[in-house]
Design an enzyme around this catalytic site. Structure first.
Site, PDB file in Angstrom:
ATOM      1  N   ILE A  99       4.247  18.473   8.869  1.00 24.57           N
ATOM      2  CA  ILE A  99       4.726  18.495   7.483  1.00 24.57           C
ATOM      3  C   ILE A  99       5.903  19.464   7.321  1.00 24.57           C
ATOM      4  CG2 ILE A  99       2.526  17.803   6.405  1.00 24.57           C
ATOM      5  CD1 ILE A  99       2.341  20.989   5.803  1.00 24.57           C
ATOM      6  N   ASP A 100       6.476  19.897   8.447  1.00 25.15           N
ATOM      7  CA  ASP A 100       7.533  20.923   8.368  1.00 25.15           C
ATOM      8  C   ASP A 100       8.735  20.471   7.536  1.00 25.15           C
ATOM      9  OD1 ASP A 100       7.670  19.142  10.691  1.00 25.15           O
ATOM     10  OD2 ASP A 100       9.523  20.182  11.168  1.00 25.15           O
ATOM     11  N   GLN A 101       9.053  19.191   7.563  1.00 25.01           N
ATOM     12  CA  GLN A 101      10.217  18.724   6.791  1.00 25.01           C
ATOM     13  C   GLN A 101       9.932  18.728   5.286  1.00 25.01           C
ATOM     14  OE1 GLN A 101      13.186  18.118   8.569  1.00 25.01           O
ATOM     15  NE2 GLN A 101      11.829  19.004  10.107  1.00 25.01           N
ATOM     16  N   ASP A 111       4.183   0.307  12.052  1.00 28.31           N
ATOM     17  CA  ASP A 111       2.931  -0.230  11.512  1.00 28.31           C
ATOM     18  C   ASP A 111       2.647  -1.662  11.976  1.00 28.31           C
ATOM     19  OD1 ASP A 111       2.632   2.146  10.203  1.00 28.31           O
ATOM     20  OD2 ASP A 111       3.271   1.399   8.253  1.00 28.31           O
ATOM     21  N   LYS A 152       0.843  -1.205   0.000  1.00 27.94           N
ATOM     22  CA  LYS A 152       0.000   0.000   0.000  1.00 27.94           C
ATOM     23  C   LYS A 152       0.875   1.251   0.000  1.00 27.94           C
ATOM     24  CE  LYS A 152      -1.695   1.758   3.987  1.00 27.94           C
ATOM     25  NZ  LYS A 152      -1.571   3.181   4.302  1.00 27.94           N
ATOM     26  N   ASN A 153       1.752   1.356   0.980  1.00 31.21           N
ATOM     27  CA  ASN A 153       2.529   2.591   1.098  1.00 31.21           C
ATOM     28  C   ASN A 153       3.529   2.748  -0.041  1.00 31.21           C
ATOM     29  OD1 ASN A 153       1.046   3.277   3.303  1.00 31.21           O
ATOM     30  ND2 ASN A 153       2.548   2.588   4.820  1.00 31.21           N
ATOM     31  N   CYS A 161      -4.454   8.006   9.289  1.00 36.44           N
ATOM     32  CA  CYS A 161      -4.830   7.529  10.611  1.00 36.44           C
ATOM     33  C   CYS A 161      -4.471   8.541  11.693  1.00 36.44           C
ATOM     34  CB  CYS A 161      -4.130   6.201  10.888  1.00 36.44           C
ATOM     35  SG  CYS A 161      -4.879   4.846   9.999  1.00 36.44           S
ATOM     36  N   ARG A 165      -3.300  10.025   3.785  1.00 36.62           N
ATOM     37  CA  ARG A 165      -1.990  10.651   3.960  1.00 36.62           C
ATOM     38  C   ARG A 165      -1.251  10.783   2.621  1.00 36.62           C
ATOM     39  NH1 ARG A 165      -0.604  13.804   7.792  1.00 36.62           N
ATOM     40  NH2 ARG A 165       1.622  14.211   7.672  1.00 36.62           N
ATOM     41  N   ARG A 215      -9.014   0.309   4.278  1.00 38.75           N
ATOM     42  CA  ARG A 215      -8.066   1.265   3.705  1.00 38.75           C
ATOM     43  C   ARG A 215      -6.779   0.572   3.303  1.00 38.75           C
ATOM     44  NH1 ARG A 215      -6.735   6.296   7.035  1.00 38.75           N
ATOM     45  NH2 ARG A 215      -5.199   6.192   5.389  1.00 38.75           N
ATOM     46  N   ARG A 271       1.094  14.651  13.081  1.00 35.84           N
ATOM     47  CA  ARG A 271       1.774  14.267  11.850  1.00 35.84           C
ATOM     48  C   ARG A 271       2.141  15.554  11.111  1.00 35.84           C
ATOM     49  NH1 ARG A 271      -1.243   8.986   9.455  1.00 35.84           N
ATOM     50  NH2 ARG A 271       0.770   8.656   8.485  1.00 35.84           N
ATOM     51  N   ILE A 290       7.922   6.495  17.140  1.00 38.85           N
ATOM     52  CA  ILE A 290       7.690   7.260  15.893  1.00 38.85           C
ATOM     53  C   ILE A 290       6.485   8.195  16.031  1.00 38.85           C
ATOM     54  CG2 ILE A 290       7.315   7.091  13.386  1.00 38.85           C
ATOM     55  CD1 ILE A 290       9.909   5.730  14.174  1.00 38.85           C
TER      56      ILE A 290
HETATM   57  N1  EPU Z   1       7.339  14.252  11.092  1.00 37.91           N
HETATM   58  C1  EPU Z   1       7.612  15.565  11.407  1.00 37.91           C
HETATM   59  N2  EPU Z   1       7.689  16.459  10.369  1.00 37.91           N
HETATM   60  C2  EPU Z   1       7.488  16.113   9.082  1.00 37.91           C
HETATM   61  C3  EPU Z   1       7.220  14.765   8.766  1.00 37.91           C
HETATM   62  C4  EPU Z   1       7.157  13.848   9.814  1.00 37.91           C
HETATM   63  O1  EPU Z   1       7.781  15.939  12.567  1.00 37.91           O
HETATM   64  O2  EPU Z   1       7.553  16.976   8.194  1.00 37.91           O
HETATM   65  C5  EPU Z   1       7.227  13.279  12.196  1.00 37.91           C
HETATM   66  C6  EPU Z   1       5.784  12.768  12.310  1.00 37.91           C
HETATM   67  O3  EPU Z   1       5.005  13.646  13.096  1.00 37.91           O
HETATM   68  C7  EPU Z   1       5.955  11.399  12.913  1.00 37.91           C
HETATM   69  C8  EPU Z   1       7.323  10.943  12.364  1.00 37.91           C
HETATM   70  O4  EPU Z   1       7.976  12.114  11.892  1.00 37.91           O
HETATM   71  O5  EPU Z   1       6.021  11.505  14.298  1.00 37.91           O
HETATM   72  C9  EPU Z   1       7.257   9.917  11.233  1.00 37.91           C
HETATM   73  O6  EPU Z   1       6.496  10.425  10.156  1.00 37.91           O
HETATM   74  P1  EPU Z   1       6.712   9.959   8.648  1.00 37.91           P
HETATM   75  O7  EPU Z   1       6.736  11.187   7.812  1.00 37.91           O
HETATM   76  O8  EPU Z   1       7.883   9.029   8.557  1.00 37.91           O
HETATM   77  O9  EPU Z   1       5.383   9.135   8.394  1.00 37.91           O
HETATM   78  P2  EPU Z   1       4.292   9.348   7.265  1.00 37.91           P
HETATM   79  O10 EPU Z   1       4.959   9.610   5.972  1.00 37.91           O
HETATM   80  O11 EPU Z   1       3.271  10.295   7.762  1.00 37.91           O
HETATM   81  C10 EPU Z   1       4.290   6.841   6.567  1.00 37.91           C
HETATM   82  C11 EPU Z   1       3.237   5.790   6.366  1.00 37.91           C
HETATM   83  C12 EPU Z   1       2.704   5.323   7.714  1.00 37.91           C
HETATM   84  C13 EPU Z   1       3.870   4.813   8.551  1.00 37.91           C
HETATM   85  C14 EPU Z   1       4.971   5.879   8.661  1.00 37.91           C
HETATM   86  C15 EPU Z   1       6.212   5.430   9.390  1.00 37.91           C
HETATM   87  C16 EPU Z   1       2.292   6.286   4.207  1.00 37.91           C
HETATM   88  C17 EPU Z   1       1.158   6.820   3.437  1.00 37.91           C
HETATM   89  N3  EPU Z   1       2.183   6.313   5.537  1.00 37.91           N
HETATM   90  O12 EPU Z   1       3.632   7.932   7.222  1.00 37.91           O
HETATM   91  O13 EPU Z   1       1.810   4.260   7.450  1.00 37.91           O
HETATM   92  O14 EPU Z   1       3.420   4.488   9.833  1.00 37.91           O
HETATM   93  O15 EPU Z   1       5.366   6.313   7.342  1.00 37.91           O
HETATM   94  O16 EPU Z   1       6.757   4.308   8.787  1.00 37.91           O
HETATM   95  O17 EPU Z   1       3.268   5.821   3.644  1.00 37.91           O
HETATM   96  C18 EPU Z   1      -0.034   2.829   7.847  1.00 37.91           C
HETATM   97  O18 EPU Z   1       0.201   2.281   6.760  1.00 37.91           O
HETATM   98  O19 EPU Z   1      -0.844   2.351   8.688  1.00 37.91           O
HETATM   99  C19 EPU Z   1       0.677   4.059   8.192  1.00 37.91           C
HETATM  100  C20 EPU Z   1       0.277   4.866   9.161  1.00 37.91           C
END
Ligand code: EPU
Length: 419
Positions: A125-127, A306, A24-25, A118, A94, A398, A123, A328
């Site tokens: 998006i600053d990065q 996950d 999925k991801n 979820c 997401r 989902r 979550r 995380i």
């Molecule tokens: N974070 C920041 N700033 C950012 C981006 C992330 O502080 O700009 C923090 C987040 O708040 C969080 C951590 O970094 O605490 C990790 O976030 P990450 O960006 O790695 O996760 P994501 O991209 O939002 C994806 C998967 C998630 C999975 C995570 C971690 C997708 C669509 N989602 O989320 O999948 O848990 O990576 O591996 O790829 C799921 O499939 O159930 C799921 C939640």
């Protein structure tokens, strides 16, 4: 039409074979790359689940031709002009946020609503924003959406404060067609990052280092169509491994990449489960009471967040005290309250769940509090004595294709009911 639920009668061991769908991801990262070319991209092994259907609708809204049939998605983005993805769809998942990087790369501007996904903690998006700005975009956020615009994107060095999966994907998409070289330092190393790099390279991009801490991208102004196959779903694979460990039995999972599951396999072995690996198969044999283990979630190759929730279901009956430290996300233990309804002895303090193994769980009426929590409740249902009904099945839909059907083929007593 009533409320849809999943009903499980526990206590039946799982036996037989199961095939894994595409990730999925991984698919959510790979599909938006098709926006970077006007040519046709044929993407195979795409799982057919709600998140992917939403991405398909978003592409169609923008003007792309998209067909999803038999797990093959064909995308032609030639018709994509100046439309923006609608907030209604973007807010549902997401992965919608990857349209920001992909559209920025394609046409230099994009507005995408703050993404959904979820509710497992903050979550941010600053990065993503920091990276787009470093590439030369002007980024503004308002109550409706995030807007990004660049006359031209220019490659640069981007250091991520944490190895964010989403930011790494978004920046790879934007940098693929930027002028010059980009380096993403402290990049995420998850298997789907490597998958996106491979997809971009098959379109003519030059991405090196994916799977390590530093990803180097030499921008190119022309990407072409491709035929690409998405990697198997690491989390779906892990979910079936844990299900077999919990229900007991002997299953063989085909079409998986065992190395992606090394962290889980290590923990299962520590618990007393037998795990055998072949080239693209994993066999899980489990019987009797398992031992407690402690787990800390980490970016890949650490233990995946996950799979933390499914594993916690398994630990409810393991002998001894287990601790799960979720590093995380800051709120990924909501399902513990549901496990307690089934007889689990567990507490949550901040990011740490402590589980003291009980002899057995009993069936109960519970809900999925998010996607992987849903998988955890199904696993708990398979382990429990009696009947469990699980509400909020839309979360499970989902991210799992034909979940009950595949479990039923392994011998589980599970079905969908309308109450
Ligand atoms: N974070 C920041 N700033 C950012 C981006 C992330 O502080 O700009 C923090 C987040 O708040 C969080 C951590 O970094 O605490 C990790 O976030 P990450 O960006 O790695 O996760 P994501 O991209 O939002 C994806 C998967 C998630 C999975 C995570 C971690 C997708 C669509 N989602 O989320 O999948 O848990 O990576 O591996 O790829 C799921 O499939 O159930 C799921 C939640």
């Amino acid at each position: 039409m009533g409320v849809e639920k999943i009903r499980v009668i526990g206590g039946r061991p799982l036996r037989g074979e199961v095939n894994i769908y595409g990730g999925k991801n991984a698919a959510l990262a790979v599909i938006p790359a098709a926006l970077l070319t006007d040519d046709v991209c044929v993407i195979e092994n795409v799982p057919n689940m709600d998140d992917i259907r939403i991405i398909k609708l978003m592409l169609q809204e923008l003007g792309a031709d998209v067909v999803l049939k038999d797990n093959v998605m064909t995308v032609c983005a030639a018709g994509v002009r100046d439309k923006q993805p609608s907030a209604q769809l973007a807010k549902m998942i997401r992965g919608s946020f990857y349209f920001l990087g992909a559209l920025l790369g394609r046409r230099g501007y994009a507005s995408v609503a703050m993404p959904g996904g979820c509710k497992i903690g903050e979550r941010k998006i600053d990065q993503h924003v920091k990276g787009f700005e470093a590439l030369g975009a002007v980024v503004q956020e308002d109550a409706e959406a995030v807007h990004a615009r660049a006359d031209k994107l220019v490659g640069t060095e981007i250091y991520l404060d944490m190895p964010s999966v989403g930011a790494t994907v978004n920046l790879m998409l934007a940098a693929a067609t930027a002028q010059g070289n980009t380096e993403i330092i402290n990049a995420a190393k998850e298997p789907h990052i490597v998958d996106l790099a491979n997809m971009l390279n098959s379109m003519g991009a030059r991405v090196r280092g994916a799977g390590t801490d530093i990803i180097r991208i030499r921008g190119t102004n022309h990407l072409h169509g491709c035929n690409y196959s998405v990697i198997p779903d690491q989390i779906e694979t892990g979910t079936y491994m844990i299900a077999a460990a919990g229900a007991g039995g002997d299953i063989t999972i085909h079409g998986a990449i065992p190395v992606h599951l090394d962290a889980l396999s290590a923990k299962l072995l520590e618990m007393g489960v037998r795990v055998y690996e072949g080239d693209d198969m994993i066999r899980v044999v489990s019987q009797g009471r398992l031992r407690a283990v402690s787990v800390q979630t980490m970016p890949y190759p650490g233990f995946p967040t996950d799979l933390q929730q499914p594993l916690s279901a398994l630990l409810t009956t393991a002998q001894g005290v287990s601790e799960i430290n979720e590093t995380i996300f800051d709120n990924r233990h909501c399902h513990i309250a549901e496990l307690i309804k089934m007889g689990a002895n567990a507490t949550v303090q901040g990011r740490v769940a402590t589980i003291t193994g009980v002899e057995s769980l009993h069936g109960a009426d519970v809900v999925a509090t998010d996607l992987r929590a849903g998988a955890a409740m199904v696993i708990a249902g398979l382990m429990a004595k009696g009947e469990t009904t699980i509400g909020n099945v839309h979360y499970i839909d989902r991210g799992y294709e034909r979940f009950e059907e595949k479990l039923r083929a392994l011998g589980a007593d599970i079905c969908r009911i309308h109450e």
